[in-house]
Design a protein around this motif. Structure first.
Motif, short mmCIF file in Angstrom:
data_model
loop_
_atom_site.label_atom_id
_atom_site.label_comp_id
_atom_site.label_asym_id
_atom_site.label_seq_id
_atom_site.Cartn_x
_atom_site.Cartn_y
_atom_site.Cartn_z
N GLN A 182 40.31 69.38 55.53
CA GLN A 182 41.33 68.34 55.49
C GLN A 182 40.84 67.07 54.81
O GLN A 182 41.61 66.38 54.13
CB GLN A 182 41.84 68.03 56.91
CG GLN A 182 42.46 69.22 57.64
CD GLN A 182 43.58 69.88 56.89
OE1 GLN A 182 43.35 70.60 55.91
NE2 GLN A 182 44.80 69.67 57.35
N ILE A 183 39.57 66.76 54.97
CA ILE A 183 38.99 65.60 54.28
C ILE A 183 39.06 65.80 52.77
O ILE A 183 39.44 64.90 52.02
CB ILE A 183 37.53 65.38 54.74
CG1 ILE A 183 37.50 64.92 56.20
CG2 ILE A 183 36.83 64.35 53.85
CD1 ILE A 183 36.11 65.00 56.83
N PRO A 212 30.20 58.50 57.29
CA PRO A 212 31.20 57.57 56.74
C PRO A 212 32.35 58.32 56.06
O PRO A 212 32.11 59.24 55.27
CB PRO A 212 30.41 56.74 55.72
CG PRO A 212 28.97 56.98 56.05
CD PRO A 212 28.90 58.36 56.63
N LEU A 213 33.57 57.92 56.36
CA LEU A 213 34.74 58.51 55.71
C LEU A 213 35.66 57.39 55.18
O LEU A 213 36.82 57.28 55.58
CB LEU A 213 35.53 59.38 56.71
CG LEU A 213 34.85 60.62 57.27
CD1 LEU A 213 35.79 61.35 58.22
CD2 LEU A 213 34.42 61.56 56.14
N LEU A 219 41.69 63.52 63.97
CA LEU A 219 40.58 64.32 64.49
C LEU A 219 39.33 64.13 63.64
O LEU A 219 38.22 63.99 64.16
CB LEU A 219 40.96 65.81 64.50
CG LEU A 219 42.08 66.24 65.46
CD1 LEU A 219 42.48 67.68 65.18
CD2 LEU A 219 41.64 66.09 66.92
N CYS A 220 39.51 64.12 62.32
CA CYS A 220 38.37 63.93 61.40
C CYS A 220 37.71 62.57 61.63
O CYS A 220 36.47 62.47 61.71
CB CYS A 220 38.83 64.02 59.95
SG CYS A 220 39.54 65.60 59.46
N LEU A 221 38.51 61.55 61.74
CA LEU A 221 37.98 60.19 61.88
C LEU A 221 37.28 60.01 63.23
O LEU A 221 36.25 59.34 63.33
CB LEU A 221 39.09 59.16 61.70
CG LEU A 221 39.67 59.10 60.27
CD1 LEU A 221 40.98 58.32 60.25
CD2 LEU A 221 38.66 58.48 59.31
N LEU A 242 41.26 55.40 54.39
CA LEU A 242 42.24 54.73 53.56
C LEU A 242 43.46 55.61 53.34
O LEU A 242 44.61 55.16 53.47
CB LEU A 242 41.60 54.37 52.21
CG LEU A 242 42.43 53.48 51.27
CD1 LEU A 242 42.73 52.13 51.93
CD2 LEU A 242 41.68 53.27 49.96
N VAL A 243 43.24 56.89 53.05
CA VAL A 243 44.36 57.81 52.81
C VAL A 243 45.17 57.99 54.09
O VAL A 243 46.41 58.12 54.03
CB VAL A 243 43.85 59.16 52.27
CG1 VAL A 243 45.00 60.15 52.14
CG2 VAL A 243 43.18 58.96 50.91
#
Length: 291
Positions: free
Chosen positions: A180-181, A259-260, A248-250, A265-266
């Protein structure tokens, strides 16, 4: 396992599950289904055979493998735990295969509870969207113990083109987060590029035809590029679901200190799309906020 001798339950007949369960029935498995809206389960049985159960527990009774595809962590716990949950009805040694895109934490928790009860739990999120489910060509990334995975793999293959064990419990969910990232950043770049080309007055179908043959090509470009240019977003994976997944990713990135910045931002750009009324639009609708 011989298909005709293998009893399977499927919990959650949503956009994905309704097709996945149907592939199991067509492959010759005896299928019991449960859906929160019982009329949908009855409709599925009318079309595919099998039986509809009133609770997840009833669906799971006697099943060798119980599959589920629901909304989020809380939905998953609701259909697994408690007196009417699937675990309460599963026989010793039965395998629970969870296709929900959920947290790695809930996968590990349910894996541990399953083990205490003499059951098995495999986290098995999918990629490929509704079209992949309908056509039986999903990609399934799994976490859990090797032996139950090997037992469940041929059953999952009824609706998947690739079923891979990624590691221990939670590894499937973590792999889905990586997926998903990648998609989030790609769709934002594609949105900016297509909008740039339109603003420059280029023939965008021709542009897409040319660049899709080179290094910039992607599944999203080939399958969503033209519809993005045309402003069509009434198919595929919804923005509301993508925001759930990116959340979930964050959260996981906060724990593992990865770091993402682009993903964060998206995620906010998708929030802008939701404010435009696009919560149920396809994720390619990111381009709308640039107009």
């Amino acid at each position: 396992m011989e298909n005709s001798n293998t009893r399977v339950a499927f919990i959650g007949l949503g956009v994905m599950g309704v097709h996945m369960a149907a592939h199991l029935a067509r492959a010759g498995y005896t299928v019991a289904v449960y859906n929160r809206t019982q009329a949908k389960a009855a409709q599925w049985v009318q079309a595919n055979g099998g039986r509809a159960a009133a609770t997840p527990r009833e669906a799971a009774e006697g099943a060798d493998i119980v599959c589920a595809c629901v909304g989020n962590d809380d939905d998953l716990r609701a259909v697994v735990l408690g007196e009417s949950g699937a675990f309460a009805g599963m026989k010793p040694g039965a395998i629970f295969v969870d296709h929900t895109t959920a947290s790695a934490d809930v996968a590990r928790q349910l894996h541990a509870i399953a083990r205490e009860r003499g059951l098995h739990f495999v986290d098995a999120p999918v990629s490929g969207g509704e079209a992949g489910a309908k056509n039986g060509v999903l990609t399934v990334m799994c976490g859990g113990d090797a032996e139950p995975f090997a037992t469940a793999q041929p059953v999952i293959s009824a609706y998947a083109q690739a079923v891979t064990r990624m590691g221990e419990s939670g590894a499937g969910q973590l792999t889905k987060m990586v997926n998903q990232i990648c998609i989030a950043g790609l769709l934002q770049s594609l949105s900016e590029a297509l909008n740039f080309g339109q603003q420059a007055g280029l023939d965008m179908p021709q542009v897409l035809d040319v660049i899709s043959k080179g290094a910039a090509s992607s599944w999203q470009m080939q399958n969503r590029g033209l519809t993005m240019c045309e402003g069509k977003f009434d198919f595929g994976f919804a923005v509301d679901w993508m925001r759930k997944d990116l959340g979930l990713c964050l959260a996981e990135a906060k724990r593992n200190q990865a770091p993402l910045p682009v993903t964060a931002l998206v995620d906010q750009f998708y929030a802008d799309v939701q404010k435009q009324g696009g919560g149920r639009w396809d994720t390619s609708s990111l381009i709308r906020r640039l107009k």
